[in-house]
Structures are given as C-alpha cells and as structure tokens.
Design an enzyme around this catalytic site. Sequence first.
Site, PDB file in Angstrom:
ATOM      1  N   ASN A  42       0.836  -1.201   0.000  1.00  0.00           N
ATOM      2  CA  ASN A  42       0.000   0.000   0.000  1.00  0.00           C
ATOM      3  C   ASN A  42       0.870   1.249   0.000  1.00  0.00           C
ATOM      4  O   ASN A  42       1.941   1.294   0.614  1.00  0.00           O
ATOM      5  CB  ASN A  42      -1.006  -0.006   1.159  1.00  0.00           C
ATOM      6  N   ILE A  43       0.415   2.243  -0.740  1.00  0.00           N
ATOM      7  CA  ILE A  43       1.160   3.503  -0.913  1.00  0.00           C
ATOM      8  C   ILE A  43       0.213   4.649  -0.555  1.00  0.00           C
ATOM      9  O   ILE A  43      -0.704   4.966  -1.334  1.00  0.00           O
ATOM     10  CB  ILE A  43       1.690   3.635  -2.356  1.00  0.00           C
ATOM     11  N   CYS A  53      -4.152   0.605  -2.292  1.00  0.00           N
ATOM     12  CA  CYS A  53      -3.904  -0.650  -1.570  1.00  0.00           C
ATOM     13  C   CYS A  53      -2.782  -1.491  -2.195  1.00  0.00           C
ATOM     14  O   CYS A  53      -2.449  -1.346  -3.379  1.00  0.00           O
ATOM     15  CB  CYS A  53      -5.158  -1.506  -1.583  1.00  0.00           C
ATOM     16  N   GLU A  55      -2.933  -4.637  -3.016  1.00  0.00           N
ATOM     17  CA  GLU A  55      -3.446  -5.472  -4.108  1.00  0.00           C
ATOM     18  C   GLU A  55      -3.434  -4.688  -5.421  1.00  0.00           C
ATOM     19  O   GLU A  55      -3.143  -5.224  -6.488  1.00  0.00           O
ATOM     20  CB  GLU A  55      -4.884  -5.932  -3.808  1.00  0.00           C
TER      21      GLU A  55
HETATM   22  O1  DUR Z   1      -6.884  -5.195   1.750  1.00  0.00           O
HETATM   23  C1  DUR Z   1      -6.367  -4.121   2.079  1.00  0.00           C
HETATM   24  C2  DUR Z   1      -6.901  -3.299   3.074  1.00  0.00           C
HETATM   25  C3  DUR Z   1      -6.250  -2.121   3.381  1.00  0.00           C
HETATM   26  N1  DUR Z   1      -5.113  -1.760   2.716  1.00  0.00           N
HETATM   27  C4  DUR Z   1      -4.411  -0.522   3.073  1.00  0.00           C
HETATM   28  C5  DUR Z   1      -5.093   0.772   2.676  1.00  0.00           C
HETATM   29  C6  DUR Z   1      -4.502   1.739   3.672  1.00  0.00           C
HETATM   30  O2  DUR Z   1      -3.233   2.182   3.199  1.00  0.00           O
HETATM   31  C7  DUR Z   1      -4.274   0.892   4.917  1.00  0.00           C
HETATM   32  C8  DUR Z   1      -5.335   1.061   5.994  1.00  0.00           C
HETATM   33  O3  DUR Z   1      -6.601   0.837   5.474  1.00  0.00           O
HETATM   34  O4  DUR Z   1      -4.266  -0.463   4.469  1.00  0.00           O
HETATM   35  C9  DUR Z   1      -4.565  -2.563   1.741  1.00  0.00           C
HETATM   36  O5  DUR Z   1      -3.513  -2.248   1.172  1.00  0.00           O
HETATM   37  N2  DUR Z   1      -5.229  -3.713   1.439  1.00  0.00           N
HETATM   38 ZN    ZN Z   2      -8.091  -2.328  -1.424  1.00  0.00          ZN
END
Ligand code: DUR
Ligand code: ZN
Length: 131
Positions: A42-43, A53, A55
């Site tokens: 996640n960025i 996210c 993904e």
């Molecule tokens: O399935 C997920 C759920 C959340 N996040 C990230 C989004 C945000 O940066 C942090 C908190 O929600 O987590 C993901 O990358 N994937």
């Molecule tokens: Zn997501």
Amino acid sequence: MPKNELFVAAREAMAKAHAPYSKFPVGAAIRAEDGRIYTGANIENLSFPEGWCAETTAISHMVMAGQRKIMEVAVIAEKLALCPPCGGCRQRLAEFSGASTRIYLCDETGIKKSLALSDLLPHSFETEILG
Ligand SMILES: O=c1ccn([C@H]2C[C@H](O)[C@@H](CO)O2)c(=O)[nH]1
Ligand SMILES: [Zn+2]
C-alpha cells in the site's frame, strides 16, 4: 509452484509499504498465468483518499508486465490476523480473475485461509453490453 513462495513474496512486499498515516502496512503477491510473481504494497498520501492498496499495486505490476490473468494472490497485513481485500480491490481483482483464481489470506507465519473470488464478491457486476 510452492504456495509458500507466494506468501514470502507478499511478506517481503509488505516491508516496502508507504503507510506513515495508517501505520498499517499491507503486502500482496500475485502469481499470474506466466507463472511469475508480481508484488505490491500500500502507498499512502498526505491527501488521505489519494493512497491505494497493496493489491492494486500488485495488479498494476502484473498488467504492465503484459499479464491479464491472476492464478493466485496472497495478502498479508502486519497488524491484522487476516486481511481480506477491501471492496474496491475485490472489484479490481475480479477484472483479472477466473473461477479457479484463489485468494490466500496470510498471517506472519503463512497462508491461513484460501478463498475463491466468488466467496469475496458474490453477485458481482457483470454485463454483456460493456463486453
Ligand atoms: O486489503 C487491504 C486493506 C487495506 N489496505 C491498506 C489501505 C490503507 O493504506 C491501509 C489502511 O486501510 O491499508 C490494503 O492495502 N489492502
Ligand atoms: Zn483495497
């Protein structure tokens, strides 16, 4: 291909997260049709809604490598026992998934749950009109 390799790739990707605001690092690793692994973290952004996210990052890497089919995807979060993909990512995963695509939810020790996309996103948006 050993599933453990996908888990290790997701965990390594998580270490690259840019999550200074939520302090909630997430990692994802996709095995595409070519057998290769595409990873993401996640960025986040100071303008909070502009972050994305893990993904989504992994899907971007897969698509830009010329791949269009997700065989399996592993997701791991540092601070949560299991981290199911958010709604938006479920829809993005659906774009590149099939009936046999598997989603693995991991904790810090390995894969704990294996799901089909239809488990995560039943009755998903589909139309022949848009192709
Ligand atoms: O399935 C997920 C759920 C959340 N996040 C990230 C989004 C945000 O940066 C942090 C908190 O929600 O987590 C993901 O990358 N994937
Ligand atoms: Zn997501």
